[in-house]
Scaffold this motif. Structure first.
Motif, mmCIF file in Angstrom:
data_model
loop_
_atom_site.group_PDB
_atom_site.id
_atom_site.type_symbol
_atom_site.label_atom_id
_atom_site.label_comp_id
_atom_site.label_asym_id
_atom_site.label_seq_id
_atom_site.Cartn_x
_atom_site.Cartn_y
_atom_site.Cartn_z
ATOM 1 N N VAL A 1 2.668 -1.542 8.711
ATOM 2 C CA VAL A 1 3.257 -0.721 7.654
ATOM 3 C C VAL A 1 3.873 0.532 8.256
ATOM 4 N N SER A 2 4.704 1.182 7.464
ATOM 5 C CA SER A 2 5.297 2.442 7.878
ATOM 6 C C SER A 2 5.703 3.227 6.640
ATOM 7 N N ASP A 3 5.851 4.520 6.828
ATOM 8 C CA ASP A 3 6.457 5.383 5.815
ATOM 9 C C ASP A 3 5.776 5.279 4.463
ATOM 10 N N THR A 4 4.454 5.446 4.451
ATOM 11 C CA THR A 4 3.726 5.465 3.183
ATOM 12 C C THR A 4 3.825 6.831 2.508
ATOM 13 N N HIS A 5 4.125 7.860 3.262
ATOM 14 C CA HIS A 5 4.399 9.202 2.737
ATOM 15 C C HIS A 5 3.370 9.684 1.717
ATOM 16 N N GLY A 6 2.092 9.489 2.034
ATOM 17 C CA GLY A 6 1.018 10.048 1.223
ATOM 18 C C GLY A 6 0.696 9.278 -0.039
ATOM 19 N N ASN A 7 1.371 8.177 -0.293
ATOM 20 C CA ASN A 7 1.110 7.366 -1.483
ATOM 21 C C ASN A 7 0.538 6.032 -1.020
ATOM 22 N N LEU A 8 -0.725 5.801 -1.317
ATOM 23 C CA LEU A 8 -1.413 4.637 -0.762
ATOM 24 C C LEU A 8 -1.598 3.493 -1.750
ATOM 25 N N ARG A 9 -1.053 3.599 -2.949
ATOM 26 C CA ARG A 9 -1.241 2.559 -3.962
ATOM 27 C C ARG A 9 -0.750 1.191 -3.470
ATOM 28 N N ASN A 10 0.485 1.128 -2.959
ATOM 29 C CA ASN A 10 1.011 -0.153 -2.490
ATOM 30 C C ASN A 10 0.341 -0.622 -1.205
ATOM 31 N N LEU A 11 -0.125 0.315 -0.394
ATOM 32 C CA LEU A 11 -0.867 -0.077 0.807
ATOM 33 C C LEU A 11 -2.158 -0.777 0.415
ATOM 34 N N LYS A 12 -2.813 -0.256 -0.593
ATOM 35 C CA LYS A 12 -4.050 -0.890 -1.085
ATOM 36 C C LYS A 12 -3.764 -2.332 -1.531
ATOM 37 N N THR A 13 -2.661 -2.540 -2.221
ATOM 38 C CA THR A 13 -2.260 -3.881 -2.652
ATOM 39 C C THR A 13 -1.993 -4.778 -1.447
ATOM 40 N N ALA A 14 -1.283 -4.255 -0.439
ATOM 41 C CA ALA A 14 -0.971 -5.039 0.761
ATOM 42 C C ALA A 14 -2.247 -5.425 1.505
ATOM 43 N N ILE A 15 -3.184 -4.504 1.612
ATOM 44 C CA ILE A 15 -4.454 -4.794 2.292
ATOM 45 C C ILE A 15 -5.197 -5.914 1.576
ATOM 46 N N LYS A 16 -5.252 -5.850 0.243
ATOM 47 C CA LYS A 16 -5.940 -6.901 -0.523
ATOM 48 C C LYS A 16 -5.242 -8.247 -0.359
ATOM 49 N N LYS A 17 -3.927 -8.228 -0.315
ATOM 50 C CA LYS A 17 -3.151 -9.465 -0.194
ATOM 51 C C LYS A 17 -3.306 -10.104 1.190
ATOM 52 N N VAL A 18 -3.283 -9.281 2.242
ATOM 53 C CA VAL A 18 -3.272 -9.795 3.612
ATOM 54 C C VAL A 18 -4.673 -10.000 4.180
ATOM 55 N N ARG A 19 -5.604 -9.103 3.872
ATOM 56 C CA ARG A 19 -6.944 -9.107 4.469
ATOM 57 C C ARG A 19 -6.846 -9.082 5.991
ATOM 58 N N PRO A 20 -6.268 -8.010 6.537
ATOM 59 C CA PRO A 20 -5.960 -7.982 7.975
ATOM 60 C C PRO A 20 -7.181 -7.807 8.870
ATOM 61 N N ASP A 21 -6.986 -8.239 10.117
ATOM 62 C CA ASP A 21 -7.969 -7.995 11.171
ATOM 63 C C ASP A 21 -7.644 -6.712 11.925
ATOM 64 N N LEU A 22 -6.396 -6.252 11.787
ATOM 65 C CA LEU A 22 -5.915 -5.025 12.420
ATOM 66 C C LEU A 22 -4.770 -4.495 11.580
ATOM 67 N N LEU A 23 -4.698 -3.168 11.443
ATOM 68 C CA LEU A 23 -3.596 -2.534 10.722
ATOM 69 C C LEU A 23 -2.868 -1.597 11.673
ATOM 70 N N LEU A 24 -1.551 -1.740 11.763
ATOM 71 C CA LEU A 24 -0.720 -0.847 12.561
ATOM 72 C C LEU A 24 0.129 -0.020 11.599
ATOM 73 N N HIS A 25 0.019 1.301 11.688
ATOM 74 C CA HIS A 25 0.804 2.211 10.837
ATOM 75 C C HIS A 25 1.804 2.927 11.736
ATOM 76 N N LEU A 26 3.089 2.761 11.419
ATOM 77 C CA LEU A 26 4.164 3.250 12.281
ATOM 78 C C LEU A 26 4.677 4.630 11.898
ATOM 79 N N GLY A 27 3.851 5.427 11.285
ATOM 80 C CA GLY A 27 4.186 6.830 11.073
ATOM 81 C C GLY A 27 4.605 7.205 9.670
ATOM 82 N N ASP A 28 4.596 8.520 9.451
ATOM 83 C CA ASP A 28 4.836 9.147 8.152
ATOM 84 C C ASP A 28 3.764 8.765 7.136
#
Length: 158
Positions: free
Chosen positions: A6-33
């Motif tokens: 992911v990248s550029d979440t800019h302090g809003n984590l609502r959609n990130l929470k959805t992505a995490i639930k959808k993917v169930r990752p073993d590792l998360l890479l955040h590319l800034g912002d």
């Protein structure tokens, strides 16, 4: 192994929470912002998280770039503003090559991209909060590391 990128979440984590639930990752890479939300991202993620600093991450202590090993491959991750990604991917690709990487992950433009430049896989997951591509659909990327250690990237839209 499944990696959420992911990248550029800019302090809003609502959609990130959805992505995490959808993917169930073993590792998360955040590319800034992430904009001072690193702790919150780490708390909500069910896996290790690696960050790089973006141009809006004022006072952040996260690194400007990282090289991570995924399977049999080394991956260069950065935000992209220092690599001039608004104009082209040449400096990004050369920097990745300098570090022995065969993939380069970046953000900054808020536009998803998955391509190959001079033998280097180039990926931008887009933005989960402020997409700029046609249709303005929030996006992220995944990387499936198969049992042979090969990488399979995909861009996913919410």
């Amino acid at each position: 192994m499944l990696v959420l990128i992911v990248s550029d979440t800019h302090g809003n984590l609502r959609n990130l929470k959805t992505a995490i639930k959808k993917v169930r990752p073993d590792l998360l890479l955040h590319l800034g912002d992430a904009e001072r939300q690193e702790y919150d991202v780490e708390t909500m993620a069910p896996c290790p998280v690696r960050f790089v600093r973006g141009n809006c991450d004022f006072y952040s202590t996260t690194p400007e770039f990282q090289v991570v090993q995924l399977g049999n491959h080394f991956v260069y991750m950065c935000h992209g503003h220092h690599e001039g990604v608004n104009s082209d991917r040449n400096r990004l690709v050369e920097t990745a090559r300098t570090y022995g990487c065969d993939a380069a992950l970046y953000g900054h433009t808020h536009v998803p991209e998955l391509t190959t430049v001079d033998g280097i896989t180039v990926l931008n997951p887009g933005s989960l909060t402020h997409p700029r591509q046609d249709g303005r659909q929030p996006s992220f990327a995944t990387c499936d590391v198969d049992r042979f250690g090969d990488l399979h990237f995909n861009i996913v839209y919410l």
